[in-house]
Design a protein around this motif. Structure first.
Motif, PDB file in Angstrom:
ATOM      1  N   HIS A 269     -47.960  -4.725   8.173  1.00  0.00           N
ATOM      2  CA  HIS A 269     -49.345  -4.925   8.615  1.00  0.00           C
ATOM      3  C   HIS A 269     -50.294  -4.735   7.434  1.00  0.00           C
ATOM      4  CE1 HIS A 269     -48.037  -4.885  12.789  1.00  0.00           C
ATOM      5  NE2 HIS A 269     -47.385  -3.759  12.559  1.00  0.00           N
ATOM      6  N   GLY A 270     -51.569  -4.625   7.764  1.00  0.00           N
ATOM      7  CA  GLY A 270     -52.581  -4.271   6.771  1.00  0.00           C
ATOM      8  C   GLY A 270     -52.822  -5.309   5.699  1.00  0.00           C
TER       9      GLY A 270
ATOM     10  N   GLN B 269     -36.136   4.494   9.678  1.00  0.00           N
ATOM     11  CA  GLN B 269     -36.747   3.176   9.750  1.00  0.00           C
ATOM     12  C   GLN B 269     -38.261   3.322   9.690  1.00  0.00           C
ATOM     13  OE1 GLN B 269     -35.355   1.575  13.501  1.00  0.00           O
ATOM     14  NE2 GLN B 269     -37.171   2.288  14.579  1.00  0.00           N
ATOM     15  N   ALA B 270     -38.905   2.341   9.087  1.00  0.00           N
ATOM     16  CA  ALA B 270     -40.361   2.340   8.961  1.00  0.00           C
ATOM     17  C   ALA B 270     -40.970   1.671  10.182  1.00  0.00           C
ATOM     18  CB  ALA B 270     -40.780   1.609   7.692  1.00  0.00           C
ATOM     19  N   THR B 271     -41.910   2.353  10.818  1.00  0.00           N
ATOM     20  CA  THR B 271     -42.602   1.768  11.964  1.00  0.00           C
ATOM     21  C   THR B 271     -43.861   1.031  11.536  1.00  0.00           C
ATOM     22  OG1 THR B 271     -43.794   3.849  12.326  1.00  0.00           O
ATOM     23  CG2 THR B 271     -41.720   3.535  13.509  1.00  0.00           C
ATOM     24  N   THR B 272     -44.392   1.375  10.367  1.00  0.00           N
ATOM     25  CA  THR B 272     -45.569   0.702   9.817  1.00  0.00           C
ATOM     26  C   THR B 272     -45.413   0.603   8.308  1.00  0.00           C
ATOM     27  OG1 THR B 272     -46.966   1.662  11.551  1.00  0.00           O
ATOM     28  CG2 THR B 272     -48.088   0.721   9.641  1.00  0.00           C
ATOM     29  N   VAL B 273     -45.662  -0.581   7.770  1.00  0.00           N
ATOM     30  CA  VAL B 273     -45.642  -0.798   6.321  1.00  0.00           C
ATOM     31  C   VAL B 273     -46.946  -1.489   5.944  1.00  0.00           C
ATOM     32  CG1 VAL B 273     -44.461  -1.881   4.376  1.00  0.00           C
ATOM     33  CG2 VAL B 273     -43.127  -1.013   6.314  1.00  0.00           C
ATOM     34  N   VAL B 274     -47.738  -0.846   5.085  1.00  0.00           N
ATOM     35  CA  VAL B 274     -49.037  -1.383   4.675  1.00  0.00           C
ATOM     36  C   VAL B 274     -49.158  -1.260   3.160  1.00  0.00           C
ATOM     37  CG1 VAL B 274     -50.113  -0.777   6.879  1.00  0.00           C
ATOM     38  CG2 VAL B 274     -50.185   0.846   4.982  1.00  0.00           C
ATOM     39  N   PRO B 275     -50.173  -1.898   2.559  1.00  0.00           N
ATOM     40  CA  PRO B 275     -50.350  -1.743   1.108  1.00  0.00           C
ATOM     41  C   PRO B 275     -50.621  -0.290   0.732  1.00  0.00           C
ATOM     42  CG  PRO B 275     -51.646  -3.585   1.952  1.00  0.00           C
ATOM     43  CD  PRO B 275     -51.139  -2.842   3.144  1.00  0.00           C
ATOM     44  N   ALA B 276     -50.097   0.122  -0.396  1.00  0.00           N
ATOM     45  CA  ALA B 276     -50.358   1.477  -0.877  1.00  0.00           C
ATOM     46  C   ALA B 276     -51.826   1.603  -1.276  1.00  0.00           C
ATOM     47  CB  ALA B 276     -49.455   1.789  -2.068  1.00  0.00           C
ATOM     48  N   PRO B 277     -52.429   2.778  -1.097  1.00  0.00           N
ATOM     49  CA  PRO B 277     -53.821   2.968  -1.509  1.00  0.00           C
ATOM     50  C   PRO B 277     -53.989   2.659  -2.994  1.00  0.00           C
ATOM     51  CG  PRO B 277     -53.061   4.820  -0.184  1.00  0.00           C
ATOM     52  CD  PRO B 277     -51.860   3.990  -0.490  1.00  0.00           C
ATOM     53  N   PRO B 278     -55.087   2.037  -3.370  1.00  0.00           N
ATOM     54  CA  PRO B 278     -55.285   1.704  -4.788  1.00  0.00           C
ATOM     55  C   PRO B 278     -55.398   2.959  -5.645  1.00  0.00           C
ATOM     56  CG  PRO B 278     -57.298   1.326  -3.518  1.00  0.00           C
ATOM     57  CD  PRO B 278     -56.220   1.605  -2.528  1.00  0.00           C
ATOM     58  N   GLY B 279     -54.866   2.861  -6.838  1.00  0.00           N
ATOM     59  CA  GLY B 279     -54.975   3.965  -7.780  1.00  0.00           C
ATOM     60  C   GLY B 279     -53.924   5.033  -7.632  1.00  0.00           C
ATOM     61  N   VAL B 280     -52.995   4.868  -6.691  1.00  0.00           N
ATOM     62  CA  VAL B 280     -51.937   5.865  -6.519  1.00  0.00           C
ATOM     63  C   VAL B 280     -50.750   5.450  -7.380  1.00  0.00           C
ATOM     64  CG1 VAL B 280     -50.377   6.995  -4.910  1.00  0.00           C
ATOM     65  CG2 VAL B 280     -52.691   6.382  -4.182  1.00  0.00           C
ATOM     66  N   PRO B 281     -50.426   6.195  -8.418  1.00  0.00           N
ATOM     67  CA  PRO B 281     -49.340   5.783  -9.315  1.00  0.00           C
ATOM     68  C   PRO B 281     -47.972   6.048  -8.706  1.00  0.00           C
ATOM     69  CG  PRO B 281     -50.197   7.903  -9.998  1.00  0.00           C
ATOM     70  CD  PRO B 281     -51.054   7.454  -8.842  1.00  0.00           C
TER      71      PRO B 281
END
Length: 233
Positions: free
Chosen positions: A193-194, A219-231
């Protein structure tokens, strides 16, 4: 003196006997098998168009007609519409031998957000057992959704885990993520999502995810983009 032979009359008419060659039977069986697979494929496509992505597997239910199966699949598709928690659902019939509770049994099982919901009903008629099992299954799914909806506001706004996409099987509709903690997590395309698109995911993509324990592991129930700036770690 030679006695002439009595007349035997006109010859009997030729009767053609329709004997089906075994090869013809095999060809018909293959044709019917292809037709059945085509029908199942169309129904899976209909489910995907409704947004459910759910697949329904039938086993040992020869007594259930195609019309009855189609009606049950329509009910289950309506239950799954607009949700991503139901993926693979199995309906299995068998004889019980228990005359007191009915000699036919239906078992409906599905993984719903990492929890297996199972409904089993018995009756003298397999169709009746199927209807009762589907009724019970629908109640359990709605009850679980209501409980999770009640606690939804208590969950963090962003998924708490970070990781990278380790492998994506686009044709199969699933993949794996390795979290920053080193755990390998399965995810289905319906969990993406996301703004992410499953078809565009590639190995090494940075993502955030929710994790639950499934029947065969994490198992992953939600997969979204990682927050920006998180290394990455």
């Amino acid at each position: 003196m030679v006695t002439p032979c009595p007349s035997l009359g006109p010859p009997a008419p030729y009767v053609r006997r329709n004997v089906t060659h075994p090869a013809s039977l095999s060809a018909w069986a293959r044709l019917l098998g292809r037709y059945a697979r085509c029908i199942r494929g169309r129904r899976r496509d209909e489910n995907r168009k409704r947004g459910s992505g759910m697949e329904i597997h039938w086993s040992h239910v020869e007594e259930i007609s195609e019309d009855e199966r189609h009606a049950i699949e329509a009910r289950l598709s309506a239950l799954a519409a607009g949700h991503t928690d139901m993926i693979d659902l199995r309906i299995v019939g068998r004889g019980t031998g228990h005359h007191r509770h009915g000699g036919k049994e239906i078992r409906v099982a599905c993984q719903v957000r990492g929890r297996e919901i199972v409904a089993v009903r018995s009756a003298d008629d397999l169709g009746l057992a199927l209807d009762q099992a589907i009724d019970a299954f629908e109640r359990e799914v709605r009850k679980l959704r209501e409980i999770r909806s009640t606690h939804r506001d208590e969950r963090p706004q962003n998924p708490p885990y970070l990781g990278i996409v380790d492998r994506v099987l686009h044709a199969a509709g699933y993949g794996f993520i390795v979290t920053d903690g080193g755990e390998k997590v399965y995810f289905h395309r319906n969990a993406v999502h996301g703004g992410l698109e499953f078809e565009r995911l590639t190995e090494g993509d940075r993502v955030a995810l929710n994790i639950e324990a499934g029947e065969k592991g994490l198992q992953a129930t939600t997969v979204v983009p990682a927050p920006p700036g998180v290394p990455a770690p």
